[in-house]
Design a protein around this motif. Structure first.
Motif, PDB file in Angstrom:
ATOM      1  N   ARG A 174      66.097  35.884 106.663  1.00 48.47           N
ATOM      2  CA  ARG A 174      66.211  34.495 106.217  1.00 48.47           C
ATOM      3  C   ARG A 174      65.740  33.551 107.320  1.00 48.47           C
ATOM      4  NH1 ARG A 174      69.507  30.892 107.425  1.00 48.47           N
ATOM      5  NH2 ARG A 174      71.100  32.267 108.252  1.00 48.47           N
ATOM      6  N   GLU A 175      66.151  33.802 108.561  1.00 50.03           N
ATOM      7  CA  GLU A 175      65.717  32.987 109.695  1.00 50.03           C
ATOM      8  C   GLU A 175      64.205  33.053 109.860  1.00 50.03           C
ATOM      9  OE1 GLU A 175      67.723  34.340 113.188  1.00 50.03           O
ATOM     10  OE2 GLU A 175      69.668  33.543 112.557  1.00 50.03           O
ATOM     11  N   PHE A 176      63.637  34.256 109.748  1.00 53.56           N
ATOM     12  CA  PHE A 176      62.196  34.410 109.871  1.00 53.56           C
ATOM     13  C   PHE A 176      61.479  33.635 108.767  1.00 53.56           C
ATOM     14  CE2 PHE A 176      58.235  36.418 108.606  1.00 53.56           C
ATOM     15  CZ  PHE A 176      57.532  36.337 109.793  1.00 53.56           C
ATOM     16  N   ALA A 177      61.950  33.768 107.537  1.00 57.90           N
ATOM     17  CA  ALA A 177      61.312  33.079 106.412  1.00 57.90           C
ATOM     18  C   ALA A 177      61.354  31.564 106.616  1.00 57.90           C
ATOM     19  CB  ALA A 177      61.992  33.460 105.100  1.00 57.90           C
ATOM     20  N   GLU A 178      62.464  31.041 107.097  1.00 54.35           N
ATOM     21  CA  GLU A 178      62.576  29.606 107.357  1.00 54.35           C
ATOM     22  C   GLU A 178      61.615  29.177 108.471  1.00 54.35           C
ATOM     23  OE1 GLU A 178      66.647  28.662 108.204  1.00 54.35           O
ATOM     24  OE2 GLU A 178      67.306  29.177 106.170  1.00 54.35           O
ATOM     25  N   GLY A 188      58.156  26.752 108.051  1.00 59.60           N
ATOM     26  CA  GLY A 188      57.998  25.524 108.836  1.00 59.60           C
ATOM     27  C   GLY A 188      56.792  25.549 109.749  1.00 59.60           C
ATOM     28  N   ALA A 189      56.465  26.726 110.281  1.00 55.13           N
ATOM     29  CA  ALA A 189      55.362  26.845 111.239  1.00 55.13           C
ATOM     30  C   ALA A 189      54.009  27.030 110.560  1.00 55.13           C
ATOM     31  CB  ALA A 189      55.620  28.014 112.184  1.00 55.13           C
ATOM     32  N   MET A 190      54.007  27.417 109.305  1.00 57.29           N
ATOM     33  CA  MET A 190      52.762  27.743 108.606  1.00 57.29           C
ATOM     34  C   MET A 190      51.713  26.631 108.668  1.00 57.29           C
ATOM     35  SD  MET A 190      51.386  30.273 106.789  1.00 57.29           S
ATOM     36  CE  MET A 190      52.687  31.146 105.988  1.00 57.29           C
ATOM     37  N   PRO A 191      52.023  25.369 108.377  1.00 57.81           N
ATOM     38  CA  PRO A 191      50.973  24.338 108.449  1.00 57.81           C
ATOM     39  C   PRO A 191      50.362  24.200 109.837  1.00 57.81           C
ATOM     40  CG  PRO A 191      52.892  23.502 107.264  1.00 57.81           C
ATOM     41  CD  PRO A 191      53.280  24.826 107.855  1.00 57.81           C
ATOM     42  N   ARG A 192      51.185  24.245 110.875  1.00 56.00           N
ATOM     43  CA  ARG A 192      50.667  24.142 112.244  1.00 56.00           C
ATOM     44  C   ARG A 192      49.787  25.337 112.585  1.00 56.00           C
ATOM     45  NH1 ARG A 192      56.064  23.242 112.952  1.00 56.00           N
ATOM     46  NH2 ARG A 192      56.325  25.210 114.032  1.00 56.00           N
ATOM     47  N   LEU A 193      50.226  26.520 112.205  1.00 57.43           N
ATOM     48  CA  LEU A 193      49.455  27.725 112.491  1.00 57.43           C
ATOM     49  C   LEU A 193      48.137  27.734 111.730  1.00 57.43           C
ATOM     50  CD1 LEU A 193      52.291  30.420 112.441  1.00 57.43           C
ATOM     51  CD2 LEU A 193      51.143  29.462 114.441  1.00 57.43           C
ATOM     52  N   GLN A 194      48.159  27.316 110.476  1.00 54.99           N
ATOM     53  CA  GLN A 194      46.927  27.286 109.688  1.00 54.99           C
ATOM     54  C   GLN A 194      45.939  26.279 110.263  1.00 54.99           C
ATOM     55  OE1 GLN A 194      48.566  26.609 105.766  1.00 54.99           O
ATOM     56  NE2 GLN A 194      48.301  28.756 105.220  1.00 54.99           N
ATOM     57  N   LEU A 249      54.817  38.721 114.498  1.00 56.23           N
ATOM     58  CA  LEU A 249      56.083  38.044 114.790  1.00 56.23           C
ATOM     59  C   LEU A 249      57.238  38.705 114.045  1.00 56.23           C
ATOM     60  CD1 LEU A 249      57.530  35.683 116.193  1.00 56.23           C
ATOM     61  CD2 LEU A 249      57.047  34.316 114.152  1.00 56.23           C
ATOM     62  N   TYR A 250      57.017  39.072 112.787  1.00 56.03           N
ATOM     63  CA  TYR A 250      58.083  39.695 111.995  1.00 56.03           C
ATOM     64  C   TYR A 250      58.542  41.004 112.632  1.00 56.03           C
ATOM     65  CZ  TYR A 250      60.642  41.761 108.123  1.00 56.03           C
ATOM     66  OH  TYR A 250      61.621  42.336 107.364  1.00 56.03           O
ATOM     67  N   VAL A 251      57.590  41.793 113.095  1.00 53.84           N
ATOM     68  CA  VAL A 251      57.933  43.078 113.717  1.00 53.84           C
ATOM     69  C   VAL A 251      58.801  42.866 114.953  1.00 53.84           C
ATOM     70  CG1 VAL A 251      56.942  45.070 114.938  1.00 53.84           C
ATOM     71  CG2 VAL A 251      55.925  44.272 112.795  1.00 53.84           C
ATOM     72  N   LYS A 252      58.557  41.785 115.681  1.00 55.10           N
ATOM     73  CA  LYS A 252      59.284  41.512 116.927  1.00 55.10           C
ATOM     74  C   LYS A 252      60.451  40.548 116.726  1.00 55.10           C
ATOM     75  CE  LYS A 252      55.130  42.142 119.639  1.00 55.10           C
ATOM     76  NZ  LYS A 252      54.291  41.659 120.706  1.00 55.10           N
ATOM     77  N   TRP A 253      60.688  40.093 115.505  1.00 51.96           N
ATOM     78  CA  TRP A 253      61.621  38.999 115.244  1.00 51.96           C
ATOM     79  C   TRP A 253      63.021  39.256 115.797  1.00 51.96           C
ATOM     80  CZ3 TRP A 253      61.094  34.137 114.465  1.00 51.96           C
ATOM     81  CH2 TRP A 253      62.182  33.369 114.046  1.00 51.96           C
ATOM     82  N   SER A 254      63.543  40.459 115.660  1.00 51.69           N
ATOM     83  CA  SER A 254      64.911  40.726 116.127  1.00 51.69           C
ATOM     84  C   SER A 254      65.060  40.475 117.622  1.00 51.69           C
ATOM     85  CB  SER A 254      65.334  42.149 115.789  1.00 51.69           C
ATOM     86  OG  SER A 254      64.519  43.083 116.465  1.00 51.69           O
ATOM     87  N   ARG A 255      63.956  40.657 118.380  1.00 52.95           N
ATOM     88  CA  ARG A 255      64.009  40.442 119.828  1.00 52.95           C
ATOM     89  C   ARG A 255      63.654  39.013 120.234  1.00 52.95           C
ATOM     90  NH1 ARG A 255      60.741  45.360 119.800  1.00 52.95           N
ATOM     91  NH2 ARG A 255      59.046  43.901 120.103  1.00 52.95           N
ATOM     92  N   VAL A 256      62.781  38.351 119.475  1.00 48.57           N
ATOM     93  CA  VAL A 256      62.248  37.067 119.933  1.00 48.57           C
ATOM     94  C   VAL A 256      62.833  35.854 119.214  1.00 48.57           C
ATOM     95  CG1 VAL A 256      60.066  38.110 120.601  1.00 48.57           C
ATOM     96  CG2 VAL A 256      60.271  37.031 118.370  1.00 48.57           C
ATOM     97  N   ARG A 257      63.691  36.062 118.219  1.00 52.02           N
ATOM     98  CA  ARG A 257      64.171  34.912 117.447  1.00 52.02           C
ATOM     99  C   ARG A 257      64.965  33.920 118.281  1.00 52.02           C
ATOM    100  NH1 ARG A 257      69.374  35.820 114.674  1.00 52.02           N
ATOM    101  NH2 ARG A 257      70.332  37.613 115.671  1.00 52.02           N
ATOM    102  N   ALA A 258      65.503  34.358 119.388  1.00 54.52           N
ATOM    103  CA  ALA A 258      66.288  33.464 120.245  1.00 54.52           C
ATOM    104  C   ALA A 258      65.496  32.960 121.448  1.00 54.52           C
ATOM    105  CB  ALA A 258      67.547  34.180 120.717  1.00 54.52           C
ATOM    106  N   VAL A 259      64.192  33.197 121.480  1.00 57.65           N
ATOM    107  CA  VAL A 259      63.351  32.738 122.587  1.00 57.65           C
ATOM    108  C   VAL A 259      63.417  31.212 122.653  1.00 57.65           C
ATOM    109  CG1 VAL A 259      60.951  32.541 123.365  1.00 57.65           C
ATOM    110  CG2 VAL A 259      61.810  34.707 122.524  1.00 57.65           C
ATOM    111  N   GLN A 260      63.486  30.677 123.860  1.00 59.13           N
ATOM    112  CA  GLN A 260      63.647  29.236 124.031  1.00 59.13           C
ATOM    113  C   GLN A 260      62.441  28.448 123.505  1.00 59.13           C
ATOM    114  OE1 GLN A 260      64.430  28.053 128.049  1.00 59.13           O
ATOM    115  NE2 GLN A 260      64.926  25.968 127.477  1.00 59.13           N
TER     116      GLN A 260
END
Length: 176
Positions: A7-11, A15-21, A45-56
Motif C-alpha cells: 500500500r505504501e509503495f502504491a501510494e 505520487g511520484a509517477m508524474p515527476r518520473l515520467q 524500487l518495488y523489489v527493494k521497497w522493504s529496505r528503502v521505504r524509510a530512506v530519508q
C-alpha cells in the motif's frame, strides 16, 4: 506487514509517477521509452521497497535509479534504433517557455550524449545543486561541472543550428 508495504509503495508510486515520467521524457525524448524507463525504475524500487521505504531522501534515491537505468539503456546497441519515421506527440514540459522553445530544447537534448543530457536536465530543469547531481550520477563534483560546461557549449552549438521541429500534422518544419 507485506500488505502495508505494498500500500505504501502504491501510494508513493502514484505520487511520484508524474515527476518520473516528466524527467524520463526529457532524458529520452520519446514518451514510449520514457514510460518503459519509469516502469523499470518502479520495478527496481518495488523489489527493494522493504529496505528503502524509510530512506530519508527517497525522491533522490528514485531519481538515481531512473538515471542509472537511463544510462545503462543508452549503452545498449538497440537504444540507437528508431522504429518510426515520425516523432510521437510529446507530453508538455512544465515551465514558462512556449511550445516552440520546448520543442527546440528537447530536440537539442536528444542530440547530446546521455551523460551530458542527464547533467543538464538535473542541473537546469530540476534545479539540483552540483553535489546532488554528482551523487545521483555516482561521479565527482568536478565531473558534473566539466560535463555541465561541455553540455552547455554543445547546447549552444546545437541551438544555433536550424532544427526540424515536429508540427501537429506530423511533418517537420526546418524553421526555428
Amino acid at each position: 506487514m507485506r500488505a502495508e508495504w505494498e500500500r505504501e509503495f502504491a501510494e508513493y508510486a502514484a505520487g511520484a509517477m508524474p515527476r518520473l515520467q516528466s524527467m524520463a521524457y526529457v532524458l529520452c525524448g520519446d514518451r514510449h521509452r520514457a514510460a518503459d524507463l519509469v516502469q523499470d525504475t518502479l520495478v527496481t524500487l518495488y523489489v527493494k521497497w522493504s529496505r528503502v521505504r524509510a530512506v530519508q531522501h527517497l525522491d533522490a534515491y528514485v531519481r538515481k535509479i531512473l538515471l542509472r537505468r537511463f544510462l545503462i539503456e543508452r549503452r545498449q546497441p538497440w537504444a540507437r534504433i528508431q522504429l518510426t519515421a515520425t516523432v510521437p506527440d510529446a507530453p508538455p514540459l512544465t515551465g514558462p517557455a512556449g511550445s516552440e522553445d520546448r520543442s527546440l530544447l528537447v530536440a537539442a537534448l536528444r542530440r547530446m550524449p546521455p551523460r551530458q543530457r542527464a547533467v543538464l536536465v538535473l542541473r537546469f530543469i530540476y534545479d539540483l545543486p552540483v553535489d546532488e547531481v554528482a551523487n545521483a550520477l555516482d561521479c565527482s563534483e568536478g565531473t558534473v561541472k566539466s560535463q555541465t560546461a561541455r553540455g552547455l557549449a554543445a547546447m549552444r552549438r546545437l541551438l544555433d543550428q536550424p532544427v526540424a521541429i515536429p508540427t501537429s500534422a506530423g511533418r517537420t518544419d526546418g524553421q526555428r
